[in-house]
Design a protein around this motif. Structure first.
Motif, PDB file in Angstrom:
ATOM      1  N   GLY A 124       0.789  -1.227   0.000  1.00 21.30           N
ATOM      2  CA  GLY A 124       0.000   0.000   0.000  1.00 21.30           C
ATOM      3  C   GLY A 124       0.815   1.268   0.000  1.00 21.30           C
ATOM      4  O   GLY A 124       0.299   2.338  -0.287  1.00 21.30           O
ATOM      5  N   ASP A 125       2.105   1.173   0.356  1.00 23.25           N
ATOM      6  CA  ASP A 125       2.969   2.347   0.373  1.00 23.25           C
ATOM      7  C   ASP A 125       3.986   2.311  -0.762  1.00 23.25           C
ATOM      8  O   ASP A 125       5.011   2.999  -0.699  1.00 23.25           O
ATOM      9  N   SER A 126       3.715   1.503  -1.793  1.00 24.46           N
ATOM     10  CA  SER A 126       4.647   1.449  -2.916  1.00 24.46           C
ATOM     11  C   SER A 126       4.800   2.810  -3.579  1.00 24.46           C
ATOM     12  O   SER A 126       5.876   3.172  -4.036  1.00 24.46           O
ATOM     13  N   ASP A 127       3.704   3.545  -3.652  1.00 20.33           N
ATOM     14  CA  ASP A 127       3.752   4.935  -4.097  1.00 20.33           C
ATOM     15  C   ASP A 127       3.459   5.793  -2.867  1.00 20.33           C
ATOM     16  O   ASP A 127       2.314   5.923  -2.457  1.00 20.33           O
ATOM     17  N   PRO A 128       4.477   6.390  -2.263  1.00 20.74           N
ATOM     18  CA  PRO A 128       4.273   7.102  -0.995  1.00 20.74           C
ATOM     19  C   PRO A 128       3.560   8.437  -1.138  1.00 20.74           C
ATOM     20  O   PRO A 128       3.259   9.084  -0.133  1.00 20.74           O
ATOM     21  N   THR A 129       3.290   8.850  -2.357  1.00 20.20           N
ATOM     22  CA  THR A 129       2.604  10.121  -2.569  1.00 20.20           C
ATOM     23  C   THR A 129       1.153   9.856  -2.943  1.00 20.20           C
ATOM     24  O   THR A 129       0.811   8.787  -3.447  1.00 20.20           O
ATOM     25  N   TRP A 130       0.321  10.836  -2.680  1.00 22.01           N
ATOM     26  CA  TRP A 130      -1.091  10.743  -3.086  1.00 22.01           C
ATOM     27  C   TRP A 130      -1.617  12.147  -3.307  1.00 22.01           C
ATOM     28  O   TRP A 130      -1.663  12.957  -2.379  1.00 22.01           O
ATOM     29  N   ASN A 131      -1.968  12.416  -4.544  1.00 23.75           N
ATOM     30  CA  ASN A 131      -2.546  13.707  -4.909  1.00 23.75           C
ATOM     31  C   ASN A 131      -3.541  13.451  -6.040  1.00 23.75           C
ATOM     32  O   ASN A 131      -3.123  13.183  -7.172  1.00 23.75           O
ATOM     33  N   LEU A 179      -0.744   8.763   3.370  1.00 26.66           N
ATOM     34  CA  LEU A 179      -0.053   9.953   3.856  1.00 26.66           C
ATOM     35  C   LEU A 179       0.202   9.908   5.361  1.00 26.66           C
ATOM     36  O   LEU A 179       1.080  10.610   5.861  1.00 26.66           O
ATOM     37  N   ALA A 180      -0.585   9.096   6.085  1.00 21.73           N
ATOM     38  CA  ALA A 180      -0.398   9.027   7.532  1.00 21.73           C
ATOM     39  C   ALA A 180       1.009   8.596   7.907  1.00 21.73           C
ATOM     40  O   ALA A 180       1.525   8.971   8.962  1.00 21.73           O
ATOM     41  N   THR A 181       1.639   7.805   7.050  1.00 16.52           N
ATOM     42  CA  THR A 181       3.006   7.361   7.307  1.00 16.52           C
ATOM     43  C   THR A 181       4.024   8.114   6.473  1.00 16.52           C
ATOM     44  O   THR A 181       5.137   8.398   6.938  1.00 16.52           O
ATOM     45  N   ASN A 182       3.646   8.495   5.267  1.00 20.44           N
ATOM     46  CA  ASN A 182       4.624   9.012   4.318  1.00 20.44           C
ATOM     47  C   ASN A 182       4.703  10.524   4.255  1.00 20.44           C
ATOM     48  O   ASN A 182       5.616  11.056   3.621  1.00 20.44           O
ATOM     49  N   ASP A 183       3.757  11.237   4.865  1.00 16.21           N
ATOM     50  CA  ASP A 183       3.867  12.688   4.949  1.00 16.21           C
ATOM     51  C   ASP A 183       4.533  13.037   6.285  1.00 16.21           C
ATOM     52  O   ASP A 183       3.944  12.808   7.342  1.00 16.21           O
ATOM     53  N   PRO A 184       5.768  13.564   6.253  1.00 14.14           N
ATOM     54  CA  PRO A 184       6.530  13.749   7.502  1.00 14.14           C
ATOM     55  C   PRO A 184       5.810  14.613   8.529  1.00 14.14           C
ATOM     56  O   PRO A 184       5.775  14.265   9.720  1.00 14.14           O
ATOM     57  N   GLU A 185       5.238  15.727   8.113  1.00 15.99           N
ATOM     58  CA  GLU A 185       4.618  16.633   9.068  1.00 15.99           C
ATOM     59  C   GLU A 185       3.385  16.012   9.709  1.00 15.99           C
ATOM     60  O   GLU A 185       3.208  16.054  10.930  1.00 15.99           O
ATOM     61  N   TRP A 186       2.515  15.433   8.864  1.00 16.31           N
ATOM     62  CA  TRP A 186       1.289  14.848   9.427  1.00 16.31           C
ATOM     63  C   TRP A 186       1.616  13.612  10.253  1.00 16.31           C
ATOM     64  O   TRP A 186       1.016  13.379  11.296  1.00 16.31           O
ATOM     65  N   SER A 187       2.570  12.823   9.800  1.00 12.85           N
ATOM     66  CA  SER A 187       2.960  11.642  10.553  1.00 12.85           C
ATOM     67  C   SER A 187       3.482  12.025  11.938  1.00 12.85           C
ATOM     68  O   SER A 187       3.116  11.401  12.943  1.00 12.85           O
ATOM     69  N   ALA A 188       4.296  13.065  12.000  1.00 12.79           N
ATOM     70  CA  ALA A 188       4.815  13.517  13.296  1.00 12.79           C
ATOM     71  C   ALA A 188       3.687  14.020  14.191  1.00 12.79           C
ATOM     72  O   ALA A 188       3.685  13.772  15.401  1.00 12.79           O
ATOM     73  N   SER A 189       2.710  14.704  13.597  1.00 13.07           N
ATOM     74  CA  SER A 189       1.567  15.190  14.362  1.00 13.07           C
ATOM     75  C   SER A 189       0.750  14.036  14.923  1.00 13.07           C
ATOM     76  O   SER A 189       0.301  14.071  16.078  1.00 13.07           O
ATOM     77  N   LEU A 190       0.558  12.982  14.120  1.00 13.04           N
ATOM     78  CA  LEU A 190      -0.198  11.812  14.581  1.00 13.04           C
ATOM     79  C   LEU A 190       0.537  11.094  15.699  1.00 13.04           C
ATOM     80  O   LEU A 190      -0.084  10.618  16.658  1.00 13.04           O
ATOM     81  N   VAL A 191       1.851  11.020  15.598  1.00 12.85           N
ATOM     82  CA  VAL A 191       2.636  10.370  16.642  1.00 12.85           C
ATOM     83  C   VAL A 191       2.525  11.150  17.954  1.00 12.85           C
ATOM     84  O   VAL A 191       2.382  10.570  19.034  1.00 12.85           O
ATOM     85  N   ARG A 192       2.578  12.485  17.866  1.00 12.64           N
ATOM     86  CA  ARG A 192       2.440  13.298  19.076  1.00 12.64           C
ATOM     87  C   ARG A 192       1.059  13.133  19.703  1.00 12.64           C
ATOM     88  O   ARG A 192       0.915  13.148  20.933  1.00 12.64           O
ATOM     89  N   THR A 193       0.024  12.972  18.869  1.00 13.57           N
ATOM     90  CA  THR A 193      -1.349  12.890  19.375  1.00 13.57           C
ATOM     91  C   THR A 193      -1.715  11.490  19.847  1.00 13.57           C
ATOM     92  O   THR A 193      -2.313  11.326  20.925  1.00 13.57           O
ATOM     93  N   PHE A 194      -1.378  10.480  19.043  1.00 13.99           N
ATOM     94  CA  PHE A 194      -1.826   9.111  19.328  1.00 13.99           C
ATOM     95  C   PHE A 194      -0.700   8.174  19.758  1.00 13.99           C
ATOM     96  O   PHE A 194      -0.960   7.017  20.083  1.00 13.99           O
TER      97      PHE A 194
END
Length: 225
Positions: free
Chosen positions: A46-53, A124-139
């Motif tokens: 599922g993360d073979s293409d780490p981008t999604w737009n 993006l939850a794993t592959n977007d650095p900013e959002w991933s860091a935010s999720l780690v801080r929250t959850f």
């Protein structure tokens, strides 16, 4: 005295076969999307293409192989399903008088859009650095969020398929002409209650199934029951 013909009746009748055909096409595309989506989960690609737009969806037609090809094929069929869902809903607004069917068309369209959104957010939850860091801080980690998005993504596919099959059934010739009306059982409150019960049980089963698929529990986990 003969009633004057309704001027909207002829255009509506002409569009019904197209609505029926698009309903069949949408159902077929959803089945293919589910097939490739389940392959993505089984192969863990599922993360073979780490981008999604979604605005850059033409990039999904790039030459690919292996897991990336399966992931991009999944996105392609999802894109086709979205285009067909839009066309189907527009035709239903023009050529369908039954409100319940218009609601089914709208439900399919909204579900397709949400399904694509949840699938993209899972990536993006794993592959977007900013959002991933935010999720780690929250959850504490991104795992729970990815599982939740994956569950919603898989569950909505079944809703889209059910809506498309309902549209196909209700736009068949005998249903349009009212010849199949006698098949229905009216005035049965108990039947309706049991149908809602079965519907709720199926929803729970689907949610637990998608949970198992994305969380990848060991075979002894109680949810398998």
């Amino acid at each position: 005295m003969t009633a004057s013909p309704d001027p909207k009746a002829a255009p509506t009748a002409r569009l019904q076969p197209w609505i029926h055909a698009l309903g069949i096409l949408l159902g077929a595309l959803v089945v293919l999307t589910i097939f490739f989506g389940s392959s993505v989960t089984s192969m863990n690609v599922g993360d073979s293409d780490p981008t999604w737009n979604p605005l850059l969806f033409l990039r999904w037609w790039q030459p690919a192989a292996g897991g990336l090809k399966v992931e991009l094929d999944h996105r392609k069929f999802g894109t086709f399903a979205g285009v067909v869902a839009v066309a189907l809903f527009v035709l239903m607004l023009i050529g369908e008088r039954r409100r319940s069917l218009k609601v089914a068309g709208l439900l399919a369209l909204v579900a397709v859009c949400l399904q694509g959104l949840f699938g993209g957010l899972r990536v993006l939850a794993t592959n977007d650095p900013e959002w991933s860091a935010s999720l780690v801080r929250t959850f504490g980690s991104t795992d729970g969020v990815r599982i939740a998005f994956g569950m919603a993504h898989g569950f909505l596919a079944q809703i889209i398929l059910a809506a498309s099959l309902w549209i196909v059934l209700m736009t068949r010739g005998e249903w349009r002409r009212g010849e199949a009306r006698s098949w229905a059982v009216t005035g049965s409150g108990a039947t309706r209650r049991w149908l809602w019960t079965v519907f709720a049980m199926l929803c729970v089963q689907l949610l637990l199934g998608t949970w198992l698929r994305h969380a990848r529990f060991n075979s002894g986990h109680w949810v398998y029951t």
